[in-house]
Design an enzyme around this catalytic site. Structure first.
Site, PDB file in Angstrom:
ATOM      1  N   SER A  74      -6.295 -29.680  35.988  1.00  0.00           N
ATOM      2  CA  SER A  74      -6.743 -29.869  36.778  1.00  0.00           C
ATOM      3  C   SER A  74      -7.773 -30.660  37.107  1.00  0.00           C
ATOM      4  O   SER A  74      -8.869 -30.202  38.222  1.00  0.00           O
ATOM      5  CB  SER A  74      -7.691 -28.153  36.079  1.00  0.00           C
ATOM      6  OG  SER A  74      -7.919 -28.721  35.440  1.00  0.00           O
ATOM      7  N   ASN A 132     -11.013 -27.861  42.332  1.00  0.00           N
ATOM      8  CA  ASN A 132     -12.298 -28.338  41.247  1.00  0.00           C
ATOM      9  C   ASN A 132     -13.242 -28.806  41.578  1.00  0.00           C
ATOM     10  O   ASN A 132     -14.302 -29.044  40.894  1.00  0.00           O
ATOM     11  CB  ASN A 132     -11.685 -28.658  40.185  1.00  0.00           C
ATOM     12  CG  ASN A 132     -10.892 -27.462  38.930  1.00  0.00           C
ATOM     13  OD1 ASN A 132     -11.337 -26.155  39.370  1.00  0.00           O
ATOM     14  ND2 ASN A 132     -10.197 -27.872  37.730  1.00  0.00           N
TER      15      ASN A 132
END
Ligand code: 3H9
Length: 707
Positions: free
Chosen positions: A414, A485
């Site tokens: 991520s 993110n």
């Protein structure tokens, strides 16, 4: 124009029957050419004495996907759809709709204005306008209740969900079981209508019995949808329009519907939701491959890690009928992972979403191994192990050894540098990021991360595979945190800093919740675990160490063991077994102490400042991402935020929201905070060059095309 009309609608006379066919690929949208064509061909059929009945159908897979959404912003809607339907309804010869495929929105409204409707039982019909921030504006809210009953119509219109034709027996005059028999049987039906005197049955003549739709029906419905419709503008207008169908004759009801339709159409939400409709589809249009790019076959998938993430990812493939082999080094972990998946499926079966047989079929597709050699024959392997570079590098070097040539090697990282991960293999062209969002079997988003060397066929294969496993894929480039993110970082930072400056966590959360996010950042932090952000911060010291105030309140809480919901205390307190956040004055005390240490003056913060300081830096980061080419277009960022982070779809995503309120507003606010927040403002509120440029030019993010 003539040729265009000819192409969009054709007429084939069959004896006494005029067969009018729409043909406007890909979805038979009711574009101007179709509306003009329909009017011309219907009028010609009415003028032709040899014609006794008129059939409207289509030459495409769909009967019609409804009004042409791309025309809405043009303002050029003449002749409008209601005018076409008026002509149909008032025709003196019977007009019969033969739905050879799905009919949505205006497509279904065409059928509802006809005098008879015919289709096959399993065909799908619906009025999905609510998903576009509007309501059915061509009589759907008035005619469907008359034909289907008020309760059924209300649910179809407010939910926007398609239903099977067989669930609407009073709407259709003939339901054919086999679609292949449709045209034959329909023509037989029409012959009979002619033989019976060509009677015209108008929906406008149906009067709804008010007893079938008491006020409580609407009150209960409103109550039932309150949670899911929170913040949305159009569902309430849909309900009001259906109420009008009970109270008013058709002509007046149509007038009311028209007013409510325009009210919705002019709303920012309609613009946002229509933007999002196209954004979602545009995400699959990427310039990294074309029609000639080959696609690799993915018949078997390997997944490394049978934890929550790995298990969720595996379920997506099993759901799509693709066999999976899951790798865990310890048998116990593997057994546990498979047991959790079985439990998830069993829960779905208990809710009636799956049959017992479905559960067994899916479980049969899931196998485990504790040996890397078990991945030798997979076509795609997805690694979902601990988020640490050294661990990922080891895994990829092992995959390089065991996987067959041509296998796609994917990481679910991520945040980490995909190029560095790819460099651990001898085949970086086969390495790609497939960033699933948790819970991976539920969340629709898939960030597909292309590395510097990822080959075009690997990208194309993954983008297409995403559709197969029912994900919306967005292609992004490599940077820390990719798109989602990376943009959430300033949002989290500000929400923490605002507490340091004197806001209460519940004040911040309420403002963000009211903005439309599913929950505020503090509730979200507690749910995810405050330790997660803490570890990320530890690994990113070079990025944040110049700011001694960076998430200090969050750091203090984690260091005191208050890591969130899982331990019953974080930013909030939780009673045992409850997820309800309880404000804790001691957090304010921590904030006060830290503010004193750092010489930050605490003060009352306005709601406006809180909202802007959480959302505008996130948008600003989006501007950097766009400028750097990490996202190819601003609408891709919107798709990521709506599907990955619950950004309210009625705001269209953060970039559309910024475009709607004006980039000058965002830019000016960023400048103002930069200048008013002292050193802190200078560190974090510098507007991105692209934001500045577009704001000065009076443009939007949507206008931006990379050079
Ligand atoms: C309405 O009817 C208002 C009326 O009540 C009142 C008027 C006065 N218009 O989704 P796909 C494009 S509002 C324009 O990938 P699928 C789409 O962008 C309308 N374009 O196909 C895509 O383009 P591209 C109410 C449309 O097979 C291509 O067609 N109707 C429209 O997976 C293929 O689309 C709806 O809300 C449109 N209406 O699914 C239905 N629809 O290839 C909206 C599609 O360039 N449409 N396009 O990316 C859908 O839900 C799905 O497209 C459908 C087909 C289920 C029909």
């Amino acid at each position: 124009m003539e040729a265009e009309n000819q192409a969009a609608v054709v007429r084939q006379n069959q004896g006494e029957i005029a067969l009018i066919l729409m043909q406007n690929p890909p979805v038979n949208a009711l574009s101007k050419a179709v509306r003009v064509g329909l009017i011309e061909e219907i009028q010609a059929s009415l003028d032709d004495d040899s014609i006794k009945a008129i059939v409207i159908s289509s030459q495409q897979k769909l009967f019609s996907g409804g009004a042409d959404i791309s025309e809405f912003s043009s303002g050029n809607l003449e002749p409008n759809l209601p005018a076409v339907l008026d002509l149909i309804e008032n025709a003196q010869k019977p007009v019969i709709a033969v739905l050879n495929g799905p009919a949505f929105g205006g497509g279904l409204e065409v059928a509802l204005s006809c005098h008879y409707r015919i289709t096959f039982s399993d065909n799908k019909v619906g009025l999905p306008e609510v998903n576009l921030g509007i309501l059915p504006g061509a009589g759907g809210t008035q005619r469907l209740p008359r034909l289907a009953g008020v309760a059924t119509a209300l649910d179809m219109i407010v939910s926007g969900k398609p239903v099977s034709a067989k669930a609407l027996p009073t709407v259709f005059d003939l339901l054919v079981s086999d679609p292949l028999d449709l045209l034959n049987e329909a023509m037989g039906f029409v012959q009979q209508v002619i033989a019976d005197g060509a009677i015209v049955k108008r929906v406008k003549d149906i009067v709804i019995d008010p007893a079938s739709a008491p006020a409580e029906l609407f009150a209960q419905y409103r109550q039932g949808i309150a949670k899911q419709a929170r913040g949305f503008f159009s569902p309430e207008r849909c309900i009001q329009a259906v109420e009008a169908s009970v109270e008013l004759p058709l002509a007046e009801g149509l007038k009311k519907e028209g007013e409510l339709f325009m009210e919705c159409m002019r709303s920012p939400q309609a613009r946002a939701q229509q933007h999002f409709f196209f954004a979602e589809r545009a995400a699959s249009h990427v310039s990294d491959f074309d029609k000639t790019t080959p696609v690799r076959e993915v018949k078997k998938v390997g997944i490394i890690g049978a934890g929550t993430m790995g298990g969720g990812i595996a379920m997506n493939f099993a759901n799509a009928g693709i066999p999976v082999v899951m790798l865990e080094l310890k048998q116990e972990a593997l057994d546990k992972g498979l047991a959790v998946i079985r439990k998830n499926y069993t829960n779905s079966a208990k809710k009636g979403k799956l049959t017992e047989q479905d559960v067994e079929n899916r479980m049969a597709l899931l196998n485990g191994t504790t040996d890397y050699a078990g991945l030798a024959d997979v076509d795609l392997v997805i690694e979902a192990v601990f988020e640490k570079m050294e661990v990922k590098e080891q895994v990829f070097s092992k995959l390089d050894e065991v996987c067959k040539q041509g296998a796609i090697l994917a990481s679910n990282t991520s945040t980490l540098d995909l190029n560095q991960i790819a460099a651990a293999t001898s085949r970086p062209q086969d390495v790609i990021g497939l960033h699933f969002f948790s819970p991976a079997n539920v969340m629709k988003l898939l960030e597909v991360v292309k590395g510097d060397e990822t080959s075009a066929d690997v990208i194309k294969t993954c983008m297409q595979l995403a559709k197969k496993i029912r994900k919306v894929a967005v292609l992004v480039g490599v940077c820390f945190g990719f798109v989602g993110n990376r943009m959430i970082e300033p949002y989290g930072r500000e929400s923490n800093r605002l507490i340091l400056e004197g806001a209460t966590p519940e004040q911040v959360d309420k403002i963000i919740y009211d903005f439309g996010m599913p929950m505020g950042p503090n509730t979200m932090g507690d749910m995810a675990g405050l330790d997660i952000g803490y570890f990320v911060r530890q690994s990113r010291q070079e990025f944040i160490s110049h700011d001694p105030s960076y998430c200090v309140v969050g750091n203090r809480l984690v260091e005191d063991g208050r890591v969130g919901l899982k331990v019953g205390k974080g930013i909030y307190l939780y009673e045992s077994g409850s997820r309800k956040p309880i404000p804790d004055p001691s957090v304010l005390e921590i904030a006060k102490q830290e503010a004193e240490k750092l010489n930050v003056a605490q003060r009352d913060l306005s709601d406006e400042e809180i909202l802007e300081r959480c959302i505008f830096p996130l948008i600003n980061e989006g501007a950097y991402i766009l400028e750097e080419g990490i996202a190819a277009k601003s609408s891709d960022i919107d798709v990521i935020y709506v599907y990955g982070y619950g950004f309210p779809v009625y705001r269209g995503g953060p970039m559309q929201y910024a475009d709607e309120i004006g980039l000058d507003k965002v830019y000016n606010a960023m400048c103002q905070y930069r200048d008013s927040l002292g050193e802190y403002g200078k560190m974090w509120f510098e507007p991105a060059p692209l934001l500045k440029q577009l704001a000065e030019q009076g443009k939007k993010f949507a206008d931006y095309k990379p050079a």
